[in-house]
Design a protein around this motif. Sequence first.
Motif, PDB file in Angstrom:
ATOM      1  N   GLY A 318       8.202  16.211  -7.916  1.00 52.49           N
ATOM      2  CA  GLY A 318       8.341  15.893  -6.492  1.00 52.49           C
ATOM      3  C   GLY A 318       9.344  16.800  -5.813  1.00 52.49           C
ATOM      4  O   GLY A 318       9.229  18.012  -5.835  1.00 52.49           O
ATOM      5  N   GLY A 319      10.331  16.183  -5.182  1.00 53.94           N
ATOM      6  CA  GLY A 319      11.347  16.962  -4.480  1.00 53.94           C
ATOM      7  C   GLY A 319      11.611  16.423  -3.092  1.00 53.94           C
ATOM      8  O   GLY A 319      11.417  15.226  -2.818  1.00 53.94           O
ATOM      9  N   THR A 320      12.029  17.301  -2.208  1.00 56.69           N
ATOM     10  CA  THR A 320      12.454  16.867  -0.881  1.00 56.69           C
ATOM     11  C   THR A 320      11.293  16.328  -0.047  1.00 56.69           C
ATOM     12  O   THR A 320      11.494  15.438   0.778  1.00 56.69           O
ATOM     13  N   HIS A 321      10.075  16.837  -0.239  1.00 51.13           N
ATOM     14  CA  HIS A 321       8.940  16.289   0.512  1.00 51.13           C
ATOM     15  C   HIS A 321       8.596  14.885   0.033  1.00 51.13           C
ATOM     16  O   HIS A 321       8.220  14.024   0.834  1.00 51.13           O
ATOM     17  N   ARG A 322       8.737  14.628  -1.253  1.00 55.43           N
ATOM     18  CA  ARG A 322       8.477  13.278  -1.774  1.00 55.43           C
ATOM     19  C   ARG A 322       9.518  12.299  -1.236  1.00 55.43           C
ATOM     20  O   ARG A 322       9.178  11.151  -0.887  1.00 55.43           O
ATOM     21  N   ARG A 323      10.773  12.725  -1.160  1.00 54.81           N
ATOM     22  CA  ARG A 323      11.804  11.824  -0.635  1.00 54.81           C
ATOM     23  C   ARG A 323      11.534  11.477   0.831  1.00 54.81           C
ATOM     24  O   ARG A 323      11.722  10.333   1.249  1.00 54.81           O
ATOM     25  N   GLY A 324      11.095  12.463   1.608  1.00 59.33           N
ATOM     26  CA  GLY A 324      10.759  12.185   2.996  1.00 59.33           C
ATOM     27  C   GLY A 324       9.581  11.235   3.117  1.00 59.33           C
ATOM     28  O   GLY A 324       9.567  10.337   3.966  1.00 59.33           O
ATOM     29  N   PHE A 325       8.589  11.398   2.247  1.00 56.65           N
ATOM     30  CA  PHE A 325       7.413  10.515   2.247  1.00 56.65           C
ATOM     31  C   PHE A 325       7.808   9.088   1.905  1.00 56.65           C
ATOM     32  O   PHE A 325       7.390   8.133   2.581  1.00 56.65           O
ATOM     33  N   ASP A 326       8.613   8.919   0.857  1.00 56.10           N
ATOM     34  CA  ASP A 326       9.033   7.573   0.448  1.00 56.10           C
ATOM     35  C   ASP A 326       9.770   6.853   1.581  1.00 56.10           C
ATOM     36  O   ASP A 326       9.508   5.680   1.876  1.00 56.10           O
ATOM     37  N   ARG A 327      10.685   7.554   2.218  1.00 61.01           N
ATOM     38  CA  ARG A 327      11.436   6.943   3.324  1.00 61.01           C
ATOM     39  C   ARG A 327      10.511   6.585   4.474  1.00 61.01           C
ATOM     40  O   ARG A 327      10.670   5.540   5.114  1.00 61.01           O
ATOM     41  N   ALA A 328       9.525   7.441   4.738  1.00 62.68           N
ATOM     42  CA  ALA A 328       8.632   7.211   5.869  1.00 62.68           C
ATOM     43  C   ALA A 328       7.745   5.987   5.665  1.00 62.68           C
ATOM     44  O   ALA A 328       7.604   5.148   6.559  1.00 62.68           O
ATOM     45  N   VAL A 329       7.135   5.866   4.476  1.00 63.88           N
ATOM     46  CA  VAL A 329       6.215   4.742   4.265  1.00 63.88           C
ATOM     47  C   VAL A 329       6.968   3.416   4.238  1.00 63.88           C
ATOM     48  O   VAL A 329       6.479   2.402   4.747  1.00 63.88           O
ATOM     49  N   VAL A 330       8.162   3.418   3.645  1.00 65.27           N
ATOM     50  CA  VAL A 330       8.945   2.173   3.616  1.00 65.27           C
ATOM     51  C   VAL A 330       9.338   1.764   5.031  1.00 65.27           C
ATOM     52  O   VAL A 330       9.202   0.594   5.424  1.00 65.27           O
ATOM     53  N   LYS A 331       9.816   2.717   5.812  1.00 65.93           N
ATOM     54  CA  LYS A 331      10.269   2.419   7.164  1.00 65.93           C
ATOM     55  C   LYS A 331       9.122   1.912   8.032  1.00 65.93           C
ATOM     56  O   LYS A 331       9.255   0.908   8.755  1.00 65.93           O
ATOM     57  N   THR A 387      12.349  17.356   4.427  1.00 61.60           N
ATOM     58  CA  THR A 387      12.443  15.892   4.354  1.00 61.60           C
ATOM     59  C   THR A 387      12.316  15.269   5.737  1.00 61.60           C
ATOM     60  O   THR A 387      11.556  14.314   5.934  1.00 61.60           O
ATOM     61  N   LYS A 388      13.045  15.808   6.696  1.00 63.70           N
ATOM     62  CA  LYS A 388      13.023  15.258   8.047  1.00 63.70           C
ATOM     63  C   LYS A 388      11.675  15.479   8.724  1.00 63.70           C
ATOM     64  O   LYS A 388      11.178  14.609   9.449  1.00 63.70           O
ATOM     65  N   VAL A 389      11.041  16.625   8.454  1.00 64.05           N
ATOM     66  CA  VAL A 389       9.743  16.914   9.061  1.00 64.05           C
ATOM     67  C   VAL A 389       8.700  15.920   8.580  1.00 64.05           C
ATOM     68  O   VAL A 389       7.982  15.308   9.379  1.00 64.05           O
ATOM     69  N   ILE A 390       8.600  15.749   7.263  1.00 66.91           N
ATOM     70  CA  ILE A 390       7.567  14.860   6.727  1.00 66.91           C
ATOM     71  C   ILE A 390       7.871  13.406   7.065  1.00 66.91           C
ATOM     72  O   ILE A 390       6.958  12.600   7.274  1.00 66.91           O
ATOM     73  N   LEU A 391       9.159  13.058   7.169  1.00 61.45           N
ATOM     74  CA  LEU A 391       9.533  11.708   7.585  1.00 61.45           C
ATOM     75  C   LEU A 391       8.989  11.414   8.981  1.00 61.45           C
ATOM     76  O   LEU A 391       8.387  10.357   9.218  1.00 61.45           O
ATOM     77  N   GLY A 392       9.171  12.346   9.908  1.00 63.86           N
ATOM     78  CA  GLY A 392       8.700  12.128  11.278  1.00 63.86           C
ATOM     79  C   GLY A 392       7.198  12.068  11.377  1.00 63.86           C
ATOM     80  O   GLY A 392       6.632  11.198  12.053  1.00 63.86           O
ATOM     81  N   VAL A 393       6.512  12.980  10.700  1.00 64.76           N
ATOM     82  CA  VAL A 393       5.046  13.034  10.784  1.00 64.76           C
ATOM     83  C   VAL A 393       4.414  11.793  10.165  1.00 64.76           C
ATOM     84  O   VAL A 393       3.564  11.132  10.769  1.00 64.76           O
ATOM     85  N   VAL A 394       4.826  11.456   8.940  1.00 68.57           N
ATOM     86  CA  VAL A 394       4.206  10.332   8.223  1.00 68.57           C
ATOM     87  C   VAL A 394       4.565   8.999   8.875  1.00 68.57           C
ATOM     88  O   VAL A 394       3.689   8.146   9.073  1.00 68.57           O
ATOM     89  N   GLU A 395       5.821   8.816   9.233  1.00 65.19           N
ATOM     90  CA  GLU A 395       6.220   7.543   9.839  1.00 65.19           C
ATOM     91  C   GLU A 395       5.487   7.312  11.156  1.00 65.19           C
ATOM     92  O   GLU A 395       4.975   6.214  11.417  1.00 65.19           O
ATOM     93  N   GLY A 396       5.411   8.341  12.000  1.00 63.68           N
ATOM     94  CA  GLY A 396       4.764   8.177  13.297  1.00 63.68           C
ATOM     95  C   GLY A 396       3.295   7.832  13.188  1.00 63.68           C
ATOM     96  O   GLY A 396       2.802   6.915  13.855  1.00 63.68           O
ATOM     97  N   GLN A 397       2.575   8.547  12.324  1.00 69.59           N
ATOM     98  CA  GLN A 397       1.131   8.310  12.219  1.00 69.59           C
ATOM     99  C   GLN A 397       0.807   7.037  11.448  1.00 69.59           C
ATOM    100  O   GLN A 397      -0.186   6.358  11.733  1.00 69.59           O
ATOM    101  N   LEU A 398       1.633   6.699  10.479  1.00 69.30           N
ATOM    102  CA  LEU A 398       1.418   5.443   9.755  1.00 69.30           C
ATOM    103  C   LEU A 398       1.707   4.252  10.672  1.00 69.30           C
ATOM    104  O   LEU A 398       0.997   3.226  10.635  1.00 69.30           O
ATOM    105  N   LYS A 399       2.725   4.381  11.501  1.00 66.97           N
ATOM    106  CA  LYS A 399       3.030   3.332  12.474  1.00 66.97           C
ATOM    107  C   LYS A 399       1.883   3.162  13.457  1.00 66.97           C
ATOM    108  O   LYS A 399       1.480   2.031  13.781  1.00 66.97           O
ATOM    109  N   ALA A 400       1.326   4.274  13.928  1.00 70.12           N
ATOM    110  CA  ALA A 400       0.187   4.206  14.852  1.00 70.12           C
ATOM    111  C   ALA A 400      -1.013   3.546  14.185  1.00 70.12           C
ATOM    112  O   ALA A 400      -1.754   2.785  14.824  1.00 70.12           O
ATOM    113  N   TRP A 401      -1.204   3.807  12.894  1.00 68.92           N
ATOM    114  CA  TRP A 401      -2.321   3.196  12.155  1.00 68.92           C
ATOM    115  C   TRP A 401      -2.170   1.686  12.071  1.00 68.92           C
ATOM    116  O   TRP A 401      -3.150   0.943  12.179  1.00 68.92           O
TER     117      TRP A 401
END
Length: 685
Positions: A318-331, A387-401
Amino acid sequence: MTATAEILYGADDLTHLEGLEAVRKRPGMYIGSTDSRGINHLLTEVVDNSTDEGVGGHASKVVVTLHADGSIQVDDDGRGIPTGVHAKSGLSGVELVLTRLHAGGKFGGSAYKASGGLHGVGASAVNALSHRFDVTVRQDAKVHQMSFKHGAPGVFDGPGKDAKFTPKSGLNVQGRMKRGESSGTSIRYWYDSRYFEANAALDVDAVRAKLRNTAFLVPGVTYVLKHATDGTIGEETFHYPSGLSDMVDFLAPADEKPVSGTLLIVGDGTYKENAADAEGVMRSNVERQAEVEVALRWGTGYERTVECFTNTIRNVHGGTHRRGFDRAVVKAIQEAISKTRGLLKPKEDMPTLDDVLEGMTAVIHVRIPEPQFTSQTKDELSTTGITKVILGVVEGQLKAWTEARKTKTEAKIVLQKVVDASRVRLVQKQQKDAARRKTALEGAAMPPKLVDCRTTGISRSELFLVEGDSALGSARMARVSEYQALLPLRGKILNVQKASLGDTLKNAEIASIVQVLGSGSGRTFDLSTMRYGRVILMADADVDGSHIRTLLITLFAKYMRPVIEDGRLFAAMPPLHKVVTKGRNAETHFTFTQREMEQKVAELENAGKQIVRPVPRFKGLGEMDAEELWDTTMNPSTRSVRRITLEDVEAADAALELLMGEKVEPRRVWLVESSARVDREAIDI
């Protein structure tokens, strides 16, 4: 006396490894290992170069052939390695990139927008570790060819790795390209097994998985695997036009049903990092563009599969993109659960990352320029800005879903699954904790008045030292029995400031506290064996309550000081008043001091609201009902507590010494000097 030969150390003892000699001397540094994984990594480096051409839109097909003689061939229909002469080195582009470390077209950022290779080591390392390395480049209507032996250019007098080799530099033109023949690069190499462990060999299944994964990630390119089996050439083709969606379907367990459809999240963003320019000068705050693509779905099962890739390179760890993804889906999921009425019961905790990921199959793919990895094998991405980029993209679109009318029903099913997973996890944990606590307490008679909790360990458990039996009743109904324990105290404990250790331990209340905490006292106190994560002093919000807190703080300071030093002793802050407004939409406000109450009353009256008078004043914790006590004093999300520090300990020691010490004169002086501070109207007569 025996003479000893002097060991000399001079310039002639220094060794300088030139060119590709360093790769042959320490291959593990460049390809990760010298076992079968290292052999597979050689092929990965060559395939990734062809894939970079496909990502840039210059290639549509990559063919990998595993020949019967042990050689491996990779063909693509890309632009071909540059064949012109490099001005600085005087070598052809082909010879330069295959014989020089840190040479390639992926440094300046113009030839490749996003590439898996960034060090210019891969292909040259394969060349260095090969008996024979042949490269053919179809470019500008010509067919160029060159061969190498352990990284040195030359000519072989026949086929195979054992043909006679004559060193010779320079790129040869074999002829012209056939009509309709596409440009591209063909590489065939025979790796030298002497640089690898005895039983190391190419893992065909790993090769197949590599090509399949890359085909998912680059849907515009077809990958073909050809390999010799019993004298015949078998062929497998990998092409997935739906990209990551197809990959999620492939990775999801075959025996589970989907709970949701596959959600495809695509977006981009910018981040800044420190990076070197074309001259190698380090620049700060260089802006980078990142492209994010994520596909995910939930299934009915319990396993989770999350694969991570950067520029088509698989990042096993994984790495920094995985950490951003984990934070995004939980949030996003936690926020959706909190907004959905009826999912969580009162006092239930929010689901954690493990609950959200249960049954999830997801693929994360980011494309970024000059990615940073923790090693040459690129197992883990370390570029922090992503991390911050993927957090914003995933959180925003998952929230919209979760909120969109079209997918809201599907999302609610997923949210219910996550909440159910959380409940099952907590029940299982409670069962384990109960078993552990029972084992730990076998043979140990706890005080009968202890109202213990079910959990064990210090992660969440907390012990409330409650003033009086009357407060115990409300606290018992208010608490969360999973992690909140209660120990009622009768009256005021002994002032340990002047008492001896023997007298201290004879005191029933103090003995109960020491026994329940289970860590001993004084010099034998062992913080690691303490049965609760926090100790909270819960006394009335009056003078007697303050006195009791002071006595308890002094007890911990003198005989259990590590609890304070570790930040695990707290004082609860129960309210003093309850301000209630009249009318249909009545409001309730709790205040902690007389001045705060008066300010709140004035604020509400200025807003045109009527106050129930007289304003109720709590004379003790026992006057609160369970709901009031939970909301104001015991609920971790709404309560106020004060962490006791060593400064508080010093103040408590000084207060006890002054007010209850043996010296009468300082106490008399203080009483006289402080008499003017007394509000006579506030005294209950």
